[in-house]
Design a protein around this motif. Sequence first.
Motif, PDB file in Angstrom:
ATOM      1  N   ILE A 107       0.641  -1.476  -0.163  1.00 30.53           N
ATOM      2  CA  ILE A 107      -0.029   0.021  -0.722  1.00 30.53           C
ATOM      3  C   ILE A 107       1.022   0.706   0.238  1.00 30.53           C
ATOM      4  O   ILE A 107       1.969   0.532   0.723  1.00 30.53           O
ATOM      5  CB  ILE A 107      -0.792   0.134   1.147  1.00 30.53           C
ATOM      6  N   GLU A 108      -0.210   2.363  -0.754  1.00 33.53           N
ATOM      7  CA  GLU A 108       0.784   3.504  -0.695  1.00 33.53           C
ATOM      8  C   GLU A 108       0.307   4.839  -0.607  1.00 33.53           C
ATOM      9  O   GLU A 108      -1.179   4.706  -0.778  1.00 33.53           O
ATOM     10  CB  GLU A 108       1.644   3.734  -2.328  1.00 33.53           C
ATOM     11  N   GLU A 109       1.046   5.595   0.216  1.00 35.14           N
ATOM     12  CA  GLU A 109       0.468   7.111   0.375  1.00 35.14           C
ATOM     13  C   GLU A 109       1.092   8.472   0.186  1.00 35.14           C
ATOM     14  O   GLU A 109       1.994   7.522   0.146  1.00 35.14           O
ATOM     15  CB  GLU A 109      -0.388   7.417   1.616  1.00 35.14           C
ATOM     16  N   GLN A 110       1.417   8.689  -1.133  1.00 30.58           N
ATOM     17  CA  GLN A 110       2.209   9.686  -0.745  1.00 30.58           C
ATOM     18  C   GLN A 110       3.659   8.970  -1.481  1.00 30.58           C
ATOM     19  O   GLN A 110       3.676   8.873  -2.098  1.00 30.58           O
ATOM     20  CB  GLN A 110       2.890  11.115   0.630  1.00 30.58           C
ATOM     21  N   ASP A 111       5.032   9.080  -0.507  1.00 30.88           N
ATOM     22  CA  ASP A 111       5.943   8.740  -0.494  1.00 30.88           C
ATOM     23  C   ASP A 111       5.860   7.021   0.312  1.00 30.88           C
ATOM     24  O   ASP A 111       7.534   7.206   0.063  1.00 30.88           O
ATOM     25  CB  ASP A 111       6.879   9.324  -1.078  1.00 30.88           C
ATOM     26  N   THR A 112       5.201   6.912   1.060  1.00 33.27           N
ATOM     27  CA  THR A 112       5.626   6.410   1.533  1.00 33.27           C
ATOM     28  C   THR A 112       5.057   4.566   1.431  1.00 33.27           C
ATOM     29  O   THR A 112       3.744   4.752   0.704  1.00 33.27           O
ATOM     30  CB  THR A 112       4.550   6.576   3.075  1.00 33.27           C
ATOM     31  N   ILE A 113       5.689   3.387   1.658  1.00 32.84           N
ATOM     32  CA  ILE A 113       4.631   1.989   1.434  1.00 32.84           C
ATOM     33  C   ILE A 113       5.321   1.320   2.343  1.00 32.84           C
ATOM     34  O   ILE A 113       6.626   1.211   2.698  1.00 32.84           O
ATOM     35  CB  ILE A 113       5.438   1.583  -0.241  1.00 32.84           C
ATOM     36  N   VAL A 114       4.461   0.195   2.441  1.00 32.81           N
ATOM     37  CA  VAL A 114       4.371  -0.730   2.829  1.00 32.81           C
ATOM     38  C   VAL A 114       4.044  -2.186   2.819  1.00 32.81           C
ATOM     39  O   VAL A 114       2.637  -1.825   1.942  1.00 32.81           O
ATOM     40  CB  VAL A 114       3.984  -0.286   4.815  1.00 32.81           C
ATOM     41  N   GLY A 115       4.283  -2.896   2.972  1.00 35.54           N
ATOM     42  CA  GLY A 115       3.767  -4.494   2.483  1.00 35.54           C
ATOM     43  C   GLY A 115       2.925  -5.104   3.495  1.00 35.54           C
ATOM     44  O   GLY A 115       3.829  -5.254   4.661  1.00 35.54           O
ATOM     45  N   LEU A 116       1.910  -5.397   3.274  1.00 33.92           N
ATOM     46  CA  LEU A 116       0.834  -5.705   4.297  1.00 33.92           C
ATOM     47  C   LEU A 116       1.266  -7.493   3.937  1.00 33.92           C
ATOM     48  O   LEU A 116       0.036  -7.989   3.380  1.00 33.92           O
ATOM     49  CB  LEU A 116       0.185  -5.022   4.688  1.00 33.92           C
ATOM     50  N   ALA A 117       1.304  -7.985   4.501  1.00 36.27           N
ATOM     51  CA  ALA A 117       1.470  -9.824   4.206  1.00 36.27           C
ATOM     52  C   ALA A 117       0.027 -10.209   5.259  1.00 36.27           C
ATOM     53  O   ALA A 117      -0.280  -9.865   6.061  1.00 36.27           O
ATOM     54  CB  ALA A 117       2.431 -11.183   4.919  1.00 36.27           C
ATOM     55  N   VAL A 118      -1.105 -11.287   4.611  1.00 42.11           N
ATOM     56  CA  VAL A 118      -1.767 -11.146   4.542  1.00 42.11           C
ATOM     57  C   VAL A 118      -2.096 -12.949   4.705  1.00 42.11           C
ATOM     58  O   VAL A 118      -1.041 -13.905   3.577  1.00 42.11           O
ATOM     59  CB  VAL A 118      -3.275 -11.001   3.881  1.00 42.11           C
ATOM     60  N   GLU A 119      -3.223 -13.881   4.513  1.00 42.64           N
ATOM     61  CA  GLU A 119      -3.522 -15.332   4.537  1.00 42.64           C
ATOM     62  C   GLU A 119      -3.572 -15.092   3.717  1.00 42.64           C
ATOM     63  O   GLU A 119      -2.992 -16.671   2.754  1.00 42.64           O
ATOM     64  CB  GLU A 119      -4.333 -15.648   5.795  1.00 42.64           C
ATOM     65  N   GLU A 120      -4.276 -15.135   2.384  1.00 40.05           N
ATOM     66  CA  GLU A 120      -4.759 -14.983   1.355  1.00 40.05           C
ATOM     67  C   GLU A 120      -5.820 -13.810   0.643  1.00 40.05           C
ATOM     68  O   GLU A 120      -6.207 -13.589   1.200  1.00 40.05           O
ATOM     69  CB  GLU A 120      -6.343 -16.038   0.693  1.00 40.05           C
ATOM     70  N   ILE A 121      -5.182 -14.103  -0.884  1.00 42.74           N
ATOM     71  CA  ILE A 121      -5.703 -13.141  -1.641  1.00 42.74           C
ATOM     72  C   ILE A 121      -7.261 -13.784  -2.191  1.00 42.74           C
ATOM     73  O   ILE A 121      -7.200 -14.528  -2.528  1.00 42.74           O
ATOM     74  CB  ILE A 121      -4.953 -12.514  -2.793  1.00 42.74           C
ATOM     75  N   GLY A 122      -7.851 -12.401  -1.942  1.00 42.02           N
ATOM     76  CA  GLY A 122      -9.427 -13.393  -2.618  1.00 42.02           C
ATOM     77  C   GLY A 122     -10.043 -12.880  -3.722  1.00 42.02           C
ATOM     78  O   GLY A 122     -11.425 -13.450  -4.627  1.00 42.02           O
TER      79      GLY A 122
END
Length: 176
Positions: A107-122
């Motif tokens: 996910i990204e907002e302005q110049d910040t990006i973070v990865g969110l690890a999840v169990e499964e993509i639906g």
Amino acid sequence: MVNKPDFLGGNGQDHFRPELQVESPEGELHLRFLIPSHQEFALPATGIREVIELSPDRITPIPNASPLLLGTLNLRGRVIWVADLGQFLGEATVLNTDRAEIPVIAIEEQDTIVGLAVEEIGGMDWLDAQHLLTPTNIPDTMAPFLRGEWLLNAQHKQCLRLLDQTAILRSARWAG
């Protein structure tokens, strides 16, 4: 004689066939996914940089970092933090990293990006924010990160919760 394309049937008049018409989607496009406790969440597609499934060995653990963080990831030449979204939201169930691939939502907002690890993509779904309800039966640790929820099945009390990626990115929990 004029050659007519095959998709113009019969007498050459451009009639629309009802079975070929596509419904106009309502709402905005969202990504649906599950966290390890099997709760379903959604994020607006507009705030997502990309979705990747990667081998756990591509995430580099960082010593003495917050327990929410799995480590860092090189995303197209940029190093980003990857977090267990379920733990970030206060869930006790830890993401199983002992598997071939882990889905990560960047996910990204302005110049910040973070990865969110999840169990499964639906998958992707068109969801209308006008039908959002106030979230019910949610832990206090999760409340600041929710915009609302859609009731999918009243009988089974199944809901789809909409996350606020801006609140996640700006959270003080990253400092812990």
